[in-house]
Enzyme design. Structure first.
Site, PDB file in Angstrom:
ATOM      1  N   GLU A  63       0.831  -1.207   0.000  1.00  0.00           N
ATOM      2  CA  GLU A  63       0.000   0.000   0.000  1.00  0.00           C
ATOM      3  C   GLU A  63       0.868   1.261   0.000  1.00  0.00           C
ATOM      4  O   GLU A  63       1.916   1.317   0.638  1.00  0.00           O
ATOM      5  CB  GLU A  63      -0.931   0.019   1.207  1.00  0.00           C
ATOM      6  CG  GLU A  63      -1.934  -1.129   1.256  1.00  0.00           C
ATOM      7  CD  GLU A  63      -2.975  -1.057   0.151  1.00  0.00           C
ATOM      8  OE1 GLU A  63      -2.965  -0.102  -0.637  1.00  0.00           O
ATOM      9  OE2 GLU A  63      -3.807  -1.982   0.068  1.00  0.00           O
ATOM     10  N   PHE A  65       1.764   5.590   0.025  1.00  0.00           N
ATOM     11  CA  PHE A  65       1.858   6.671   1.005  1.00  0.00           C
ATOM     12  C   PHE A  65       0.496   7.284   1.311  1.00  0.00           C
ATOM     13  O   PHE A  65       0.139   7.508   2.472  1.00  0.00           O
ATOM     14  CB  PHE A  65       2.817   7.735   0.449  1.00  0.00           C
ATOM     15  CG  PHE A  65       3.137   8.850   1.399  1.00  0.00           C
ATOM     16  CD1 PHE A  65       3.798   8.603   2.588  1.00  0.00           C
ATOM     17  CD2 PHE A  65       2.797  10.160   1.087  1.00  0.00           C
ATOM     18  CE1 PHE A  65       4.119   9.647   3.462  1.00  0.00           C
ATOM     19  CE2 PHE A  65       3.119  11.203   1.947  1.00  0.00           C
ATOM     20  CZ  PHE A  65       3.774  10.950   3.138  1.00  0.00           C
ATOM     21  N   LEU A 308      -0.918  13.918 -12.923  1.00  0.00           N
ATOM     22  CA  LEU A 308      -0.881  12.999 -14.053  1.00  0.00           C
ATOM     23  C   LEU A 308      -0.243  11.686 -13.600  1.00  0.00           C
ATOM     24  O   LEU A 308       0.976  11.569 -13.521  1.00  0.00           O
ATOM     25  CB  LEU A 308      -0.077  13.631 -15.200  1.00  0.00           C
ATOM     26  CG  LEU A 308       0.144  12.794 -16.454  1.00  0.00           C
ATOM     27  CD1 LEU A 308      -1.182  12.394 -17.079  1.00  0.00           C
ATOM     28  CD2 LEU A 308       1.010  13.566 -17.452  1.00  0.00           C
ATOM     29  N   THR A 405      -5.200   7.868  -4.920  1.00  0.00           N
ATOM     30  CA  THR A 405      -5.225   8.444  -3.571  1.00  0.00           C
ATOM     31  C   THR A 405      -4.365   9.702  -3.487  1.00  0.00           C
ATOM     32  O   THR A 405      -4.607  10.551  -2.632  1.00  0.00           O
ATOM     33  CB  THR A 405      -4.736   7.416  -2.530  1.00  0.00           C
ATOM     34  OG1 THR A 405      -3.463   6.896  -2.923  1.00  0.00           O
ATOM     35  CG2 THR A 405      -5.729   6.265  -2.410  1.00  0.00           C
ATOM     36  N   PHE A 406      -3.379   9.848  -4.368  1.00  0.00           N
ATOM     37  CA  PHE A 406      -2.595  11.082  -4.438  1.00  0.00           C
ATOM     38  C   PHE A 406      -3.525  12.250  -4.785  1.00  0.00           C
ATOM     39  O   PHE A 406      -3.478  13.321  -4.167  1.00  0.00           O
ATOM     40  CB  PHE A 406      -1.503  10.924  -5.497  1.00  0.00           C
ATOM     41  CG  PHE A 406      -0.478  12.033  -5.535  1.00  0.00           C
ATOM     42  CD1 PHE A 406       0.764  11.857  -4.970  1.00  0.00           C
ATOM     43  CD2 PHE A 406      -0.759  13.243  -6.162  1.00  0.00           C
ATOM     44  CE1 PHE A 406       1.728  12.868  -5.017  1.00  0.00           C
ATOM     45  CE2 PHE A 406       0.176  14.258  -6.211  1.00  0.00           C
ATOM     46  CZ  PHE A 406       1.433  14.066  -5.642  1.00  0.00           C
TER      47      PHE A 406
END
Length: 445
Positions: A63, A65, A308, A405-406
């Site tokens: 998983e 960060f 991106l 998730t970023f």
């Protein structure tokens, strides 16, 4: 002068009372029918006096960060509620050190293991929501023998595969046979070794597998604070948010301010290359997150930002990832619509892809953050990623990558700063297709 015989009786009575008190406290902690207590029947002497209880956790190693940041919010809300309900004990969360993650590709800067949370986040800010300590602090203050720290119990959370086969989901919390290939092994009676965030001096008295499905609050029954002083949960991402998107969710999320140096680096970049400052862009925030107010008037710097995502998404989500040419066309259309000439790109794309994007956007200023050797060596890849996220968060308009998730963390930051939602929840689409969104999760105050 006190009579010697009387003095002896006073001393005897005092010693008797001390011994009686110690025995009562010891029995309160140790005398329990629970089988777990038999493992710990000596009951470390410090347990008799301290009401500190420590919760540790980890997640599935692959998983990333930003998913791990989401798991922290789940745990933080859980502990915040626990503190309100279980006032007898002093609950503390031990922050799991950051390890060498998939996207941390800078091999030339050395080890990126056992990194403390303080490298990335403002610890005093986190503590305004719940009590947290770094792992090295826990190892220092928790009772140990000969430099060896032994946890009381580790629960390894496991999904109920039968539920996924049948589609019939129900809450479950039961000790079960371990089905995962465990990273723990029995060293001797009542002592298990394992990875333990890379610390060789950490073991556990017990390791149990827990078939679990449900909200994280259901794990309260496993804490047993009259038996355990320290308990760890592995694969904590399996436990669900108690109330995703609630006021408590956002309070925990707002407490996750970044290391102040990372803000300084990002703000200097914004001012130097993007003509963007908090005063000018109406994005100024109070130093204390608890003083923040609801608002929707943030304007942002005169630039478009985009996340991106490439690399692993090109394989795992190829059906939804656009070509570089398509990305350029979408960005050009939005730049023209907003009457902006500057684009900031946060990306894991290889250099050739970024150069291709620049070629399609020759009439625009296309920028990305390139860290100095000092910044990269000090804050590692995780810190550089946060700087990218900060810069994206303060743009006039943001476009993200769906299901990343970023991107989610940037959108949350923009909600906290106070941007109109239409400038935040936007995504790159597959070539020539319209794409939906992952939904809008507006902040709750």
């Amino acid at each position: 002068m006190l009579n010697p015989m009387l003095s002896s009786r006073v001393l005897y009575l005092t010693l008797f009372l001390i011994n009686f008190t110690q025995t009562v406290v010891e029995n309160e902690f140790c005398d329990t029918p629970d089988e777990d207590a038999k493992i710990n029947n000596k009951c470390n002497i410090q347990s008799r006096y301290s009401r500190n209880r420590y919760i540790l956790y980890d997640v599935n190693p692959p998983e990333g960060f930003n998913l791990r940041r989401d798991v922290y919010v789940r745990v933080a809300v859980f502990i915040n509620n626990l503190i309100k309900e279980e006032e007898e004990f002093k609950w503390q969360l031990v922050l799991p050190p950051w390890g060498n993650l998939y996207h941390w590709q800078s091999k030339h800067i050395g080890s990126q293991r056992q990194l403390p949370w303080g490298l990335f986040f403002n610890i005093p800010s986190l503590r305004k929501y719940i009590p947290v300590i770094e792992m090295h602090q826990f190892l220092h203050e928790f009772p140990s023998e000969s430099g060896q720290t032994q946890l009381d119990n580790v629960y390894v959370l496991q999904n109920d595969e039968e539920m996924f086969r049948t589609g019939k989901f129900e809450d479950k919390n039961e000790i079960t046979k371990c089905t995962k290939e465990l990273q723990y092994h029995k060293v001797e009676a009542n002592r298990y070794g394992g990875y333990f965030w890379g610390y060789r001096n950490v073991t556990s008295r017990m390791v149990k597998c827990l078939k679990f499905h449900g909200f994280i609050s259901s794990l309260k029954q496993n804490l047993k604070p009259n038996v355990y002083r320290s308990i760890a949960f592995d694969y904590m991402e399996i436990a669900l948010h108690d109330s995703y998107g609630s006021r408590e969710y956002w309070r925990a999320r707002r407490s996750m301010r970044y290391n102040s140096e990372l803000y300084s680096i990002a703000n200097k970049y914004r001012e130097t290359f993007l003509n963007s400052t908090n005063d000018r862009d109406k994005t100024k925030r109070p130093d204390d997150w608890t003083k923040e107010k609801k608002r929707r008037n943030a304007v942002g710097g005169a630039y478009l930002s985009v996340h991106l995502r490439r690399r692993d998404f090109l394989v795992g989500r190829s059906s939804m990832v656009p070509t570089i040419k398509s990305v350029a066309l979408q960005l050009k259309e939005k730049l023209n619509e907003l009457k902006l000439n500057t684009l900031f790109v946060a990306t894991d794309a290889i250099d050739e892809e970024f150069e291709e994007l620049e070629k399609y956007l020759l009439n625009y200023t296309v920028l990305r953050f390139i860290p100095s050797d000092h910044v990269l060596n000090k804050f590692k890849d995780g810190g550089v990623a946060i700087i990218d996220q900060i810069i994206c968060s303060y743009a006039r308009y943001f476009i993200g990558t769906a299901e990343s998730t970023f991107t989610f963390r940037i959108q949350e930051d923009r909600e906290i700063i106070g941007f109109p939602t239409k400038t935040t929840f936007n995504y790159l689409c597959k070539d020539g297709k319209k794409c939906g969104s992952d939904g809008q999760w507006e902040i709750v105050w």
